[in-house]
Design an enzyme around this catalytic site. Sequence first.
Site, PDB file in Angstrom:
ATOM      1  N   ASP A  12       0.826  -1.211   0.000  1.00  0.00           N
ATOM      2  CA  ASP A  12       0.000   0.000   0.000  1.00  0.00           C
ATOM      3  C   ASP A  12       0.861   1.263   0.000  1.00  0.00           C
ATOM      4  O   ASP A  12       2.023   1.252   0.435  1.00  0.00           O
ATOM      5  CB  ASP A  12      -0.882   0.043   1.256  1.00  0.00           C
ATOM      6  CG  ASP A  12      -2.008  -0.980   1.221  1.00  0.00           C
ATOM      7  OD1 ASP A  12      -2.048  -1.809   0.292  1.00  0.00           O
ATOM      8  OD2 ASP A  12      -2.845  -0.943   2.148  1.00  0.00           O
ATOM      9  N   HIS A 167       3.931  -2.055   2.993  1.00  0.00           N
ATOM     10  CA  HIS A 167       4.000  -0.724   2.390  1.00  0.00           C
ATOM     11  C   HIS A 167       5.282  -0.587   1.570  1.00  0.00           C
ATOM     12  O   HIS A 167       6.387  -0.754   2.126  1.00  0.00           O
ATOM     13  CB  HIS A 167       3.946   0.342   3.496  1.00  0.00           C
ATOM     14  CG  HIS A 167       2.649   0.311   4.242  1.00  0.00           C
ATOM     15  ND1 HIS A 167       2.426  -0.548   5.296  1.00  0.00           N
ATOM     16  CD2 HIS A 167       1.486   0.991   4.045  1.00  0.00           C
ATOM     17  CE1 HIS A 167       1.182  -0.381   5.735  1.00  0.00           C
ATOM     18  NE2 HIS A 167       0.593   0.544   4.999  1.00  0.00           N
TER      19      HIS A 167
HETATM   20 ZN   LIG Z   1      -2.625   3.029   3.325  1.00  0.00          ZN
END
Ligand SMILES: [Zn+2]
Length: 224
Positions: A12, A167
């Site tokens: 993400d 991430h």
């Molecule tokens: Zn996020």
Amino acid sequence: MTLAPRVTLTFDNGPDPDVTPQVLDLLRARSLKAWFFVLGKHVATPWGRSLVARTHAEGHRVGNHSYTHEVPLGLDARPDALAREVIATEALLDEVAQRPRCFRPFGGGGALGPHLLRPDVLRHLLDHGYTCALWNSVPRDWEDPIGWPARALDDCARTPHTVLVLHDIAGACLDGLARFLDGAAALGATFTLALPDACAPIVDGVARCDLAPFTAPLPDRNHP
Ligand SMILES: [Zn+2]
């Protein structure tokens, strides 16, 4: 201990000009596919656009994770938040590659709850054929870039199908990613792009469960 756990990798908040190419290289070397839930503010840049094109061309799935990633949508009182966060990001993605529409709401530290969506966003996702991708493992790579793999592997060992939130940004998963993938292989994990039912409340525009737990009432701007 679950035998042969399934793991869906999701990255993400990217793309990032330094980190995302390294994540893609690592996945390519292991013939793994993942989801990348990107931010419109990055896709709007020339490097972001080219990284999304590379991600798509290498067989990964690219999804919409809002434009600014500043406020979870269920807490966003701006009347035009749907247009500015979801529709604007999707338009940028459509310019790069046509693909099935998928949206991952911003949880604010990984929390699930009614702050994820609001009624106009929910209606838009249903009307436009989106899949909504949630998660069931957040090992907090952004807080602990070295230690997160142990928590992620623990989740994978205990859960039949883990949807792992990582991430592809600076200071997050990258330094531990090879170690995690080695550990998951040692567990006998099978990597898949599929989402378990519990992490996919909307599939191709069809609600698969009660969406009230993920949807806040529209914020009342007159009574903050
Ligand atoms: Zn996020």
